[in-house]
Design a protein around this motif. Structure first.
Motif, PDB file in Angstrom:
ATOM      1  N   GLU A  61       5.666  -3.469   6.163  1.00  0.00           N
ATOM      2  CA  GLU A  61       6.689  -3.987   5.149  1.00  0.00           C
ATOM      3  C   GLU A  61       5.992  -4.111   3.974  1.00  0.00           C
ATOM      4  O   GLU A  61       6.285  -4.346   2.904  1.00  0.00           O
ATOM      5  CB  GLU A  61       7.171  -5.133   5.709  1.00  0.00           C
ATOM      6  CG  GLU A  61       8.045  -5.195   7.064  1.00  0.00           C
ATOM      7  CD  GLU A  61       8.564  -6.560   7.582  1.00  0.00           C
ATOM      8  OE1 GLU A  61       9.615  -6.761   7.846  1.00  0.00           O
ATOM      9  OE2 GLU A  61       7.649  -7.208   7.849  1.00  0.00           O
ATOM     10  N   ILE A  62       4.483  -4.721   3.917  1.00  0.00           N
ATOM     11  CA  ILE A  62       3.962  -4.971   2.824  1.00  0.00           C
ATOM     12  C   ILE A  62       3.603  -3.767   2.236  1.00  0.00           C
ATOM     13  O   ILE A  62       3.672  -3.568   0.861  1.00  0.00           O
ATOM     14  CB  ILE A  62       2.552  -5.830   3.296  1.00  0.00           C
ATOM     15  CG1 ILE A  62       3.044  -7.274   3.827  1.00  0.00           C
ATOM     16  CG2 ILE A  62       1.718  -6.234   1.876  1.00  0.00           C
ATOM     17  CD1 ILE A  62       1.732  -7.925   4.634  1.00  0.00           C
ATOM     18  N   ARG A  63       3.030  -2.720   2.797  1.00  0.00           N
ATOM     19  CA  ARG A  63       2.727  -1.524   2.013  1.00  0.00           C
ATOM     20  C   ARG A  63       3.744  -0.875   1.451  1.00  0.00           C
ATOM     21  O   ARG A  63       3.705  -0.554   0.314  1.00  0.00           O
ATOM     22  CB  ARG A  63       2.134  -0.456   3.449  1.00  0.00           C
ATOM     23  CG  ARG A  63       1.199   0.620   2.769  1.00  0.00           C
ATOM     24  CD  ARG A  63       0.532   1.546   3.775  1.00  0.00           C
ATOM     25  NE  ARG A  63      -0.518   0.684   4.295  1.00  0.00           N
ATOM     26  CZ  ARG A  63      -0.449   0.246   5.520  1.00  0.00           C
ATOM     27  NH1 ARG A  63       0.300   0.431   6.280  1.00  0.00           N
ATOM     28  NH2 ARG A  63      -1.510  -0.491   5.950  1.00  0.00           N
ATOM     29  N   ARG A  64       4.984  -1.063   2.087  1.00  0.00           N
ATOM     30  CA  ARG A  64       6.060   0.001   1.270  1.00  0.00           C
ATOM     31  C   ARG A  64       6.591  -0.735   0.027  1.00  0.00           C
ATOM     32  O   ARG A  64       6.585  -0.190  -1.175  1.00  0.00           O
ATOM     33  CB  ARG A  64       7.361   0.211   2.088  1.00  0.00           C
ATOM     34  CG  ARG A  64       8.031  -1.065   2.596  1.00  0.00           C
ATOM     35  CD  ARG A  64       9.311  -0.620   3.472  1.00  0.00           C
ATOM     36  NE  ARG A  64       9.826  -1.952   3.945  1.00  0.00           N
ATOM     37  CZ  ARG A  64      11.110  -1.875   4.862  1.00  0.00           C
ATOM     38  NH1 ARG A  64      11.515  -0.719   5.113  1.00  0.00           N
ATOM     39  NH2 ARG A  64      11.576  -3.148   5.110  1.00  0.00           N
ATOM     40  N   ILE A  65       6.445  -2.164  -0.018  1.00  0.00           N
ATOM     41  CA  ILE A  65       6.791  -2.622  -1.222  1.00  0.00           C
ATOM     42  C   ILE A  65       5.725  -2.639  -2.298  1.00  0.00           C
ATOM     43  O   ILE A  65       5.830  -2.388  -3.539  1.00  0.00           O
ATOM     44  CB  ILE A  65       7.300  -4.189  -0.971  1.00  0.00           C
ATOM     45  CG1 ILE A  65       7.624  -4.899  -2.550  1.00  0.00           C
ATOM     46  CG2 ILE A  65       6.013  -5.260  -0.541  1.00  0.00           C
ATOM     47  CD1 ILE A  65       9.105  -4.644  -3.008  1.00  0.00           C
ATOM     48  N   ALA A  66       4.344  -2.683  -1.764  1.00  0.00           N
ATOM     49  CA  ALA A  66       3.288  -2.634  -2.679  1.00  0.00           C
ATOM     50  C   ALA A  66       3.384  -1.344  -3.387  1.00  0.00           C
ATOM     51  O   ALA A  66       2.935  -1.034  -4.536  1.00  0.00           O
ATOM     52  CB  ALA A  66       1.768  -2.699  -2.014  1.00  0.00           C
ATOM     53  N   ILE A  67       3.421  -0.130  -2.567  1.00  0.00           N
ATOM     54  CA  ILE A  67       3.452   1.125  -3.231  1.00  0.00           C
ATOM     55  C   ILE A  67       4.620   1.090  -4.333  1.00  0.00           C
ATOM     56  O   ILE A  67       4.447   1.544  -5.388  1.00  0.00           O
ATOM     57  CB  ILE A  67       3.854   2.448  -1.892  1.00  0.00           C
ATOM     58  CG1 ILE A  67       2.745   2.225  -0.993  1.00  0.00           C
ATOM     59  CG2 ILE A  67       4.077   3.532  -2.641  1.00  0.00           C
ATOM     60  CD1 ILE A  67       2.871   3.053   0.101  1.00  0.00           C
ATOM     61  N   LYS A  68       5.700   0.628  -4.049  1.00  0.00           N
ATOM     62  CA  LYS A  68       6.884   0.606  -5.200  1.00  0.00           C
ATOM     63  C   LYS A  68       6.304  -0.292  -6.395  1.00  0.00           C
ATOM     64  O   LYS A  68       6.792   0.224  -7.461  1.00  0.00           O
ATOM     65  CB  LYS A  68       8.052  -0.102  -4.546  1.00  0.00           C
ATOM     66  CG  LYS A  68       9.269   0.582  -3.824  1.00  0.00           C
ATOM     67  CD  LYS A  68      10.311   1.012  -4.597  1.00  0.00           C
ATOM     68  CE  LYS A  68      11.442   1.483  -4.018  1.00  0.00           C
ATOM     69  NZ  LYS A  68      11.742   2.774  -3.656  1.00  0.00           N
ATOM     70  N   GLY A  69       5.632  -1.325  -5.990  1.00  0.00           N
ATOM     71  CA  GLY A  69       5.148  -1.914  -7.005  1.00  0.00           C
ATOM     72  C   GLY A  69       4.053  -1.538  -8.042  1.00  0.00           C
ATOM     73  O   GLY A  69       4.295  -1.258  -9.169  1.00  0.00           O
ATOM     74  N   PHE A  70       3.405  -0.642  -7.489  1.00  0.00           N
ATOM     75  CA  PHE A  70       2.324   0.097  -8.257  1.00  0.00           C
ATOM     76  C   PHE A  70       3.076   1.282  -8.796  1.00  0.00           C
ATOM     77  O   PHE A  70       2.587   1.599 -10.084  1.00  0.00           O
ATOM     78  CB  PHE A  70       0.950   0.492  -7.411  1.00  0.00           C
ATOM     79  CG  PHE A  70      -0.032  -0.561  -6.944  1.00  0.00           C
ATOM     80  CD1 PHE A  70       0.138  -1.481  -6.011  1.00  0.00           C
ATOM     81  CD2 PHE A  70      -1.097  -0.588  -7.957  1.00  0.00           C
ATOM     82  CE1 PHE A  70      -0.860  -2.775  -6.007  1.00  0.00           C
ATOM     83  CE2 PHE A  70      -2.054  -1.653  -7.503  1.00  0.00           C
ATOM     84  CZ  PHE A  70      -1.808  -2.574  -6.771  1.00  0.00           C
ATOM     85  N   ASP A  71       3.927   1.958  -8.176  1.00  0.00           N
ATOM     86  CA  ASP A  71       4.602   3.055  -8.793  1.00  0.00           C
ATOM     87  C   ASP A  71       5.356   2.678 -10.120  1.00  0.00           C
ATOM     88  O   ASP A  71       5.275   3.288 -11.107  1.00  0.00           O
ATOM     89  CB  ASP A  71       5.696   3.622  -7.936  1.00  0.00           C
ATOM     90  CG  ASP A  71       4.978   4.705  -6.750  1.00  0.00           C
ATOM     91  OD1 ASP A  71       3.916   5.146  -6.798  1.00  0.00           O
ATOM     92  OD2 ASP A  71       5.870   4.774  -5.713  1.00  0.00           O
TER      93      ASP A  71
END
Ligand code: IPM
Ligand code: MG
Length: 360
Positions: free
Chosen positions: A171-181
């Motif tokens: 859950e943390i990874r997918r939102i972090a990836i969106k944030g960095f994208d």
């Protein structure tokens, strides 16, 4: 383009502000040759009044069948509305949480920027407002305290309530990836906000964000404790680009960020999953105190419709036309009551919608 949009007007000022956003969308359709098909659904108090529950399975299915959802706001006055005599899982807000989860809308984007025209409505000191700011709050939306186990029971004769804050690494990874994208398309800075000096969930959050950051060498990132972030938002908002945070912190910080833009009535939002599907809504609430008075600011909802055109339908030119129309109306000094300052002209919700639609 043929676009299928589920529309949830909701409660309070929802129907008024969504009506204005549809007015603007219809103008876009006419001008650029698109067709917007609207499927109107009930959610929140208005669904309770008809179906006894805040969101039916049928409404969820129809929302899923659409390309995007345009939402107004849900809920009423928590101390006077009969909706709040119902058990918590039957109240208006339960519908909102249910649809977020059912559609897997884990990424909530809340852009907070200070329009130069609204500096006068910004409650911060002039020298801070002068510098302006433009940030994207990226709030995790389907985990944390909002969805953890909760109960209220008697323990050794003492009433005790428990809410659970749970996050797993995925859950943390997918939102972090969106944030960095998103940061890659902006000023390439991420501020990840947590409470790692106290919470285990925050320590895991920090660890995963660090792992994700390695894949984005061009993005500068930092960690910030949530209490400090609350302070920095009013002290030096210009420092922020993407603010990446968990559900509850994001709820609180996004209200604070919206207030410094001059009004919560200016803050749009998009809730996204892994596909092009999204739910678009103003960040503000249903404002029952001014509902039905044609006083609400429809700009946040109209900006949310622009985000829908950009993110779900890839209609960048049309989204820009809406955003430019809003800036033009502000330049021409028209203001709803919430953003009114000296020397500006007061307009109603529907007049604001007309003015923007005319300029698209
Ligand atoms: C928001 C609102 C909701 C939330 C409420 C209405 C449940 O405050 O979208 O920020 O807390 O997520
Ligand atoms: Mg909120």
């Amino acid at each position: 383009m043929n676009c299928n949009i589920a529309v949830i007007k909701g409660d309070g000022i929802g129907p008024e502000v969504v009506g204005e956003a549809m007015k603007v969308l219809d103008k876009v359709a006419e001008k650029y040759g698109h067709t917007f098909n609207y499927d109107q659904l009930l959610m929140g108090g208005c669904s309770i009044d008809v179906h006894g529950i805040p969101l039916t399975d049928e409404a969820i299915e129809r929302a899923k069948a659409a390309d995007a959802v345009l939402l107004g706001s849900i809920g009423g006055n928590t101390s006077t509305s009969p909706w709040y005599k119902l058990p918590p899982d039957k109240r208006p807000e339960a519908g909102l949480l249910k649809i977020r989860k059912a559609l897997n809308l884990f990424a909530n984007l809340r852009p907070a920027l200070l329009y130069p025209q609204l500096k006068g409505a910004c409650p911060l000191k002039e020298e801070i407002a002068e510098r302006g700011f433009d940030m994207m709050i990226m709030r995790e939306l389907t985990g944390g305290l909002y969805f953890g186990a909760r109960e209220t029971k008697e323990v050794d004769g003492v009433m005790t309530a428990v809410d659970t804050l749970t996050y797993n690494e995925n859950e943390i990874r997918r939102i972090a990836i969106k944030g960095f994208d998103i940061a890659m398309k902006r000023r390439k800075k991420v501020t990840s906000v947590d409470k790692a000096n106290v919470l285990d969930s925050s320590r895991l959050w920090r660890k995963i964000v660090e792992e994700v950051a390695r894949d984005y060498p061009e993005v500068t990132y930092e960690h910030m404790l949530v209490d400090n972030c609350a302070m920095q938002l009013v002290k030096d908002p210009a420092q922020f680009d993407v603010v990446l945070t968990e559900n509850m912190f994001g709820d609180i910080l996004s209200d604070e960020a919206s207030m410094i833009t001059g009004s919560i009535g200016m803050l749009a939002s998009a809730s996204l999953n892994e596909t092009k599907f999204g739910m678009y809504e103003p960040s503000g609430g249903s404002a029952p105190d001014i509902a039905g008075q044609n006083k609400a600011n429809p700009i946040a909802t109209i900006l949310s419709a622009a985000m829908m055109l950009r993110f779900t339908f890839d209609l960048d030119k049309e989204a820009e036309a809406i955003e430019k129309a809003i800036i033009q109306v502000l330049d021409e000094n028209y203001r709803t009551i919430d953003i009114l300052s000296d020397g500006k002209q007061l307009v109603s919700c529907s007049e604001m919608g007309d003015l923007i639609a005319e300029r698209v």
